[in-house]
Design a protein around this motif. Structure first.
Motif, PDB file in Angstrom:
ATOM      1  N   ALA A   1      67.085  24.433  34.578  1.00  0.00           N
ATOM      2  CA  ALA A   1      66.573  23.584  33.494  1.00  0.00           C
ATOM      3  C   ALA A   1      65.055  23.691  33.423  1.00  0.00           C
ATOM      4  O   ALA A   1      64.385  23.955  34.424  1.00  0.00           O
ATOM      5  N   ALA A   2      64.534  23.478  32.245  1.00  0.00           N
ATOM      6  CA  ALA A   2      63.081  23.476  32.023  1.00  0.00           C
ATOM      7  C   ALA A   2      62.585  22.035  31.938  1.00  0.00           C
ATOM      8  O   ALA A   2      63.337  21.142  31.574  1.00  0.00           O
ATOM      9  N   PRO A   3      61.301  21.818  32.292  1.00  0.00           N
ATOM     10  CA  PRO A   3      60.321  22.794  32.776  1.00  0.00           C
ATOM     11  C   PRO A   3      60.522  23.089  34.268  1.00  0.00           C
ATOM     12  O   PRO A   3      60.970  22.233  35.018  1.00  0.00           O
ATOM     13  N   ASP A   4      60.155  24.302  34.669  1.00  0.00           N
ATOM     14  CA  ASP A   4      60.196  24.626  36.092  1.00  0.00           C
ATOM     15  C   ASP A   4      58.962  24.046  36.784  1.00  0.00           C
ATOM     16  O   ASP A   4      58.118  23.402  36.141  1.00  0.00           O
ATOM     17  N   VAL A   5      58.858  24.258  38.079  1.00  0.00           N
ATOM     18  CA  VAL A   5      57.780  23.624  38.850  1.00  0.00           C
ATOM     19  C   VAL A   5      56.391  24.059  38.370  1.00  0.00           C
ATOM     20  O   VAL A   5      55.526  23.211  38.116  1.00  0.00           O
ATOM     21  N   PRO A   6      56.118  25.366  38.203  1.00  0.00           N
ATOM     22  CA  PRO A   6      54.782  25.742  37.710  1.00  0.00           C
ATOM     23  C   PRO A   6      54.477  25.153  36.336  1.00  0.00           C
ATOM     24  O   PRO A   6      53.351  24.709  36.080  1.00  0.00           O
ATOM     25  N   SER A   7      55.485  25.129  35.453  1.00  0.00           N
ATOM     26  CA  SER A   7      55.258  24.558  34.117  1.00  0.00           C
ATOM     27  C   SER A   7      54.999  23.057  34.201  1.00  0.00           C
ATOM     28  O   SER A   7      54.180  22.512  33.442  1.00  0.00           O
ATOM     29  N   GLY A   8      55.694  22.390  35.112  1.00  0.00           N
ATOM     30  CA  GLY A   8      55.453  20.957  35.303  1.00  0.00           C
ATOM     31  C   GLY A   8      54.047  20.693  35.801  1.00  0.00           C
ATOM     32  O   GLY A   8      53.381  19.742  35.359  1.00  0.00           O
ATOM     33  N   LEU A   9      53.566  21.529  36.719  1.00  0.00           N
ATOM     34  CA  LEU A   9      52.202  21.379  37.217  1.00  0.00           C
ATOM     35  C   LEU A   9      51.183  21.714  36.129  1.00  0.00           C
ATOM     36  O   LEU A   9      50.133  21.066  36.020  1.00  0.00           O
ATOM     37  N   ASP A  10      51.496  22.726  35.312  1.00  0.00           N
ATOM     38  CA  ASP A  10      50.621  23.032  34.171  1.00  0.00           C
ATOM     39  C   ASP A  10      50.481  21.807  33.270  1.00  0.00           C
ATOM     40  O   ASP A  10      49.382  21.479  32.805  1.00  0.00           O
ATOM     41  N   ARG A  11      51.583  21.128  33.015  1.00  0.00           N
ATOM     42  CA  ARG A  11      51.557  19.953  32.154  1.00  0.00           C
ATOM     43  C   ARG A  11      50.678  18.856  32.767  1.00  0.00           C
ATOM     44  O   ARG A  11      49.881  18.229  32.064  1.00  0.00           O
ATOM     45  N   CYS A  12      50.833  18.642  34.060  1.00  0.00           N
ATOM     46  CA  CYS A  12      50.007  17.631  34.729  1.00  0.00           C
ATOM     47  C   CYS A  12      48.527  17.953  34.559  1.00  0.00           C
ATOM     48  O   CYS A  12      47.708  17.072  34.259  1.00  0.00           O
TER      49      CYS A  12
END
Length: 312
Positions: free
Chosen positions: A179-190
């Motif tokens: 499922a999205a977002p993955d961990v790097p994408s989640g950190l990018d969002r933060c």
């Protein structure tokens, strides 16, 4: 003569990580030691020994005819909705005369949210943060991830409940698989939201392959983004709150107090993009260590979650 209470059967997912599987087995032993007058057994639906069928056979050999099964899982995804009920139905065929009730998954429960809060404090230095310090911290809660949108929504619900009243700058959500977002994408969002201090919090009960992956991906992202302070928190673990919660779910099942929310279940309701899953026939997983004689063709590939066998 007083009728003995139903036994307790703990159903786990399974992991390729030996330490994670051992943590589950130790947790089951701990539950049994806490409740010496209650027969307790536990098994996995895949990947790890012992298989769930062995746990049921163990209870039957101890004279058990009634048990309550509790899924040791945080969200009600395909395993809790389909695989475990199908496996239990198979065991009822194997052992004539047994009966069982089926409990609900564990989260998001206030006691588990308290443990998650404790894990955050530990990651931030071991003591509770002041309100001013918490207001500088963004949390990324990372769930397992599922092809079931209802299960993923449960992780978002846990994130919102963790944020409410605790004073963090925010609690964002990511997933480590499927499922999205993955961990790097989640950190990018933060980072895009202005976070300067992030704690990545795995929404997992025990250690395993996926929590290890969360930590590794977190470290890789942090190395590439030195302007953001990133810390990793620990998994929930076999805390007293978890032991108590399993017994709470057991007692609910024994009483018949099953309050499962099926309003957005992909196997019952036609959700956009998932219409083909409604009413799919279910089959239990085939566990390689299960030497029973009634395998019904379940396999590890596509999950065939049947006609929604969890209690309504």
């Amino acid at each position: 003569m007083t009728t003995p209470p139903p036994a307790l059967l703990i159903a786990g997912h399974g992991t390729r990580d030996d330490a994670g599987a051992q943590a589950f087995r130790a947790f089951v032993r701990q539950l049994g030691e806490r409740h010496p007058h209650l027969p307790v057994a536990g098994g996995f639906i895949e990947l790890s020994p012992p298989p769930l069928g062995d746990a049921v056979a163990e209870l039957v050999e101890r004279g058990v005819r009634r048990f309550a099964a509790v899924p040791l899982m945080l969200v009600s995804a395909g395993h809790a909705k389909g695989d475990i009920p199908a496996a239990l139905s198979r065991e009822k065929e194997r052992h004539q005369g047994i009966s069982y009730t089926y409990g609900r998954p564990l989260g998001p429960h206030p006691s588990l949210l308290s443990v998650l809060e404790r894990r955050l404090d530990e990651a931030l230095g071991g003591t509770a943060r002041t309100p001013e310090e918490r207001a500088e911290v963004t949390v990324l809660l990372v769930g397992r991830g599922s092809t079931d949108p209802d299960a993923n929504a449960e992780v978002h619900k846990a994130a919102r409940l963790l944020w409410e009243g605790r004073g963090y700058a925010g609690v964002e959500t990511a997933f480590v698989s499927l499922a999205a977002p993955d961990v790097p994408s989640g950190l990018d969002r933060c980072a895009k939201l202005g976070a300067r201090q992030v704690v990545v919090l795995p929404y997992f009960l025990f250690t395993g392959v996926l929590p290890d992956r969360v930590r590794r991906q977190t470290e890789e992202w942090a190395a590439a983004h030195p302007q953001v302070e990133v810390r990793s928190a620990e998994v929930i673990g076999p805390e007293p709150e978890l032991l108590d919660l399993v017994m709470e779910r057991y007692e609910e099942a024994v009483r018949g107090d099953l309050r499962m929310n099926c309003d957005s279940c992909v196997y019952r309701i036609a959700l956009p993009g998932f219409e083909d899953k409604v009413g799919l026939p279910q089959q239990p997983h085939f566990h390689p260590d299960d030497d029973g004689h009634h395998h019904h063709g379940g396999h590890h590939g596509g999950h065939h979650h049947d006609g929604h066998a969890h209690a309504h």
